[in-house]
Design an enzyme around this catalytic site. Structure first.
Site, short mmCIF file in Angstrom:
data_model
loop_
_atom_site.label_atom_id
_atom_site.label_comp_id
_atom_site.label_asym_id
_atom_site.label_seq_id
_atom_site.Cartn_x
_atom_site.Cartn_y
_atom_site.Cartn_z
CG HIS A 25 -1.92 0.97 1.39
ND1 HIS A 25 -1.67 2.28 1.70
CD2 HIS A 25 -3.27 0.86 1.27
CE1 HIS A 25 -2.82 2.94 1.75
NE2 HIS A 25 -3.80 2.10 1.49
CG ASP A 30 0.84 -1.97 6.16
OD1 ASP A 30 -0.05 -1.98 7.03
OD2 ASP A 30 0.70 -1.46 5.04
CD GLN A 66 -6.53 -4.75 4.32
OE1 GLN A 66 -7.46 -5.50 4.61
NE2 GLN A 66 -6.72 -3.49 3.98
CE LYS A 95 -7.13 -0.23 6.41
NZ LYS A 95 -7.86 0.15 5.21
CB CYS A 104 -3.53 3.11 -1.70
SG CYS A 104 -4.79 4.33 -1.43
C1 LIG Z 1 -2.20 -2.69 3.63
C2 LIG Z 1 -2.57 -1.31 4.09
N1 LIG Z 1 -1.64 -0.53 4.65
C3 LIG Z 1 -1.91 0.70 5.10
C4 LIG Z 1 -3.17 1.23 4.98
C5 LIG Z 1 -3.43 2.61 5.48
O1 LIG Z 1 -4.34 2.61 6.53
P1 LIG Z 1 -5.00 3.97 7.03
O2 LIG Z 1 -5.54 4.68 5.83
O3 LIG Z 1 -6.05 3.52 7.98
O4 LIG Z 1 -3.92 4.75 7.71
C6 LIG Z 1 -4.19 0.48 4.39
C7 LIG Z 1 -5.54 1.03 4.19
O5 LIG Z 1 -6.25 0.66 3.31
C8 LIG Z 1 -3.87 -0.83 3.94
O6 LIG Z 1 -4.80 -1.62 3.36
#
Ligand SMILES: Cc1ncc(COP(=O)(O)O)c(C=O)c1O
Length: 401
Positions: free
Chosen positions: A116, A192, A195, A218, A359
């Site tokens: 992401h 990260d 998910q 999430k 993203c």
């Molecule tokens: C794999 C992953 N990393 C990071 C993020 C970023 O999360 P946030 O927008 O809640 O900060 C997301 C959000 O969709 C994600 O799916």
């Protein structure tokens, strides 16, 4: 039998079925989290850490309990390893800040094509500031990290920052192999968990990572709150990221000294209600039977993948098997843009899902596409949601293709 949906106020008073399959973007809030948020805002609302009256002391105690709950959810060695952030994005930016001081010009940050943007851009910024460079683990045709390529990517790697589970293909990363790589190279491992955290409690000590970030919205908590977990010695090894109240020990006009972690990284009034509610959501998650929930998710993901594989003109991005994955499935209908698919699925079939690049533009490029549709599961989804998805897609295809 009691349904897990009873724990989610979104399903309380529905005029038509809610087929919510956009859980990888944001899940529904669970009742304990909503009640904790309401309880704080109505009965305990006051600032934390400074009040000397009973209401503020209650709020501070609830805030501290939330940190303990997050530590328990992660199996952290101590609550001081839990930094409250606004979400995974701030967590990963803070992680990059904490580690960048270790980088020398020429060093390499190893990421992957699966990331992401939140786990790419902060590292790019750190690399630019330190004269380091970026390198990426490739992705296999079935949407997994190609860890067989690790050895050839090893030279100069000081940090490995990868996703624990993909928000596009659903692939769950083999962290053990990455840990072995980091042991052999001396690199630090950042995961990260945005998910993965929505799919049950974690054990950061068993995973052997050094930093781990996730978002509350999430995993059945409110928006605007998340966690960065870090090994205490690492958190204690870096200067603050943001300056302000609550993160200092002593302030003079010329300079200041800083509070120990986690407060060093929590400048200003924290999202108090959000943290308290996240604590409640994580306690809710810890009370669930995740063996049964994983089985349910695997079964529903299997139905979804089989249905999509059998659909003419449908391409699934990522593995079509149910092993080592979460219930996040990306796909494309031939000649129909993902946005059109998602709009019609909502308006005509009451199915909510996501369409776009998620993203993850480097991954879209790897798959030679610009956008996919994505359906993603949570514990409150059931066979009717998957049936609505598959029936709806067939109708959309008839209408548009
Ligand atoms: C794999 C992953 N990393 C990071 C993020 C970023 O999360 P946030 O927008 O809640 O900060 C997301 C959000 O969709 C994600 O799916």
């Amino acid at each position: 039998m009691r349904s897990i949906r009873q724990d989610f106020p979104a399903f309380d008073r529905l005029e038509r079925p809610l087929h919510f399959l956009d859980n990888a973007a944001t899940s529904q809030i669970c009742r304990p989290a909503l009640e904790a948020l309401l309880g704080f805002e109505t009965e305990d609302r006051s600032n934390v850490k400074r009040g000397v009256y009973a209401r503020a002391e209650r709020a501070s105690a609830a805030f501290d309990d939330a940190r303990k709950s997050a530590a328990a959810f992660l199996n952290a060695a101590r609550p001081e390893e839990v930094v409250f952030t606004s979400g995974a994005t701030l967590g990963l930016n803070t992680a990059a800040h904490i580690l960048e001081h270790r980088l020398e010009p020429g060093d390499v940050i190893l990421v992957s094509l699966l990331e992401h943007h939140s786990n790419l851009v902060p590292w790019q910024l750190a690399a630019e500031r330190r004269g380091a460079s970026m390198r990426a683990i490739p992705v296999t045709d079935d949407g997994r990290l190609d860890l067989d390529r690790l050895d050839e990517l090893a030279k100069g790697v000081k940090i490995v920052a990868v996703t624990h589970a993909s928000n596009v293909t659903g692939a769950v990363t083999d962290v053990q192999r990455l840990r072995a790589f980091c042991d052999a190279t001396g690199a630090l491992l950042v995961l990260d968990g945005a998910q993965r955290a929505a799919h049950g409690p974690l054990d950061v000590q068993a995973l052997g990572c050094d930093l781990y970030a996730f978002s509350g919205h999430k995993c059945f908590g409110p928006t605007g709150i998340g966690v960065l977990w870090g090994r205490y010695d690492l958190l204690d090894s870096a200067p603050p990221f943001l300056g302000g109240g609550e993160m200092i020990r002593r302030v003079n006009i010329e300079r200041s000294t800083y509070a120990p972690p986690p407060h060093r990284y929590e400048a200003g009034t924290p999202p108090i209600g959000g943290a308290i509610a996240l604590g409640a959501a994580l306690r809710w998650a810890m009370a669930q039977d995740w063996t049964a929930l994983e089985e349910q998710e695997r079964e529903l993901a299997g139905r979804m993948l089989d249905g999509l594989a059998a659909m003419p003109g449908c391409r699934v991005y990522g593995s079509t098997g149910t092993q080592a994955r979460i219930g996040v499935v990306s796909f494309e209908l031939e000649d129909v843009h993902a946005h059109d698919v998602c709009q019609l699925m909502d308006s005509d079939h009451g199915v909510m899902m996501r369409g776009g690049h998620h993203c993850a533009q480097p991954l879209m490029e790897r798959f030679d596409t610009v956008a996919t549709a994505r359906a993603s599961l949570a514990p409150y989804n059931d066979a009717a949601d998957v049936a609505a998805l598959l029936d709806g897609l067939l109708a959309v295809r008839r209408k548009l293709a």
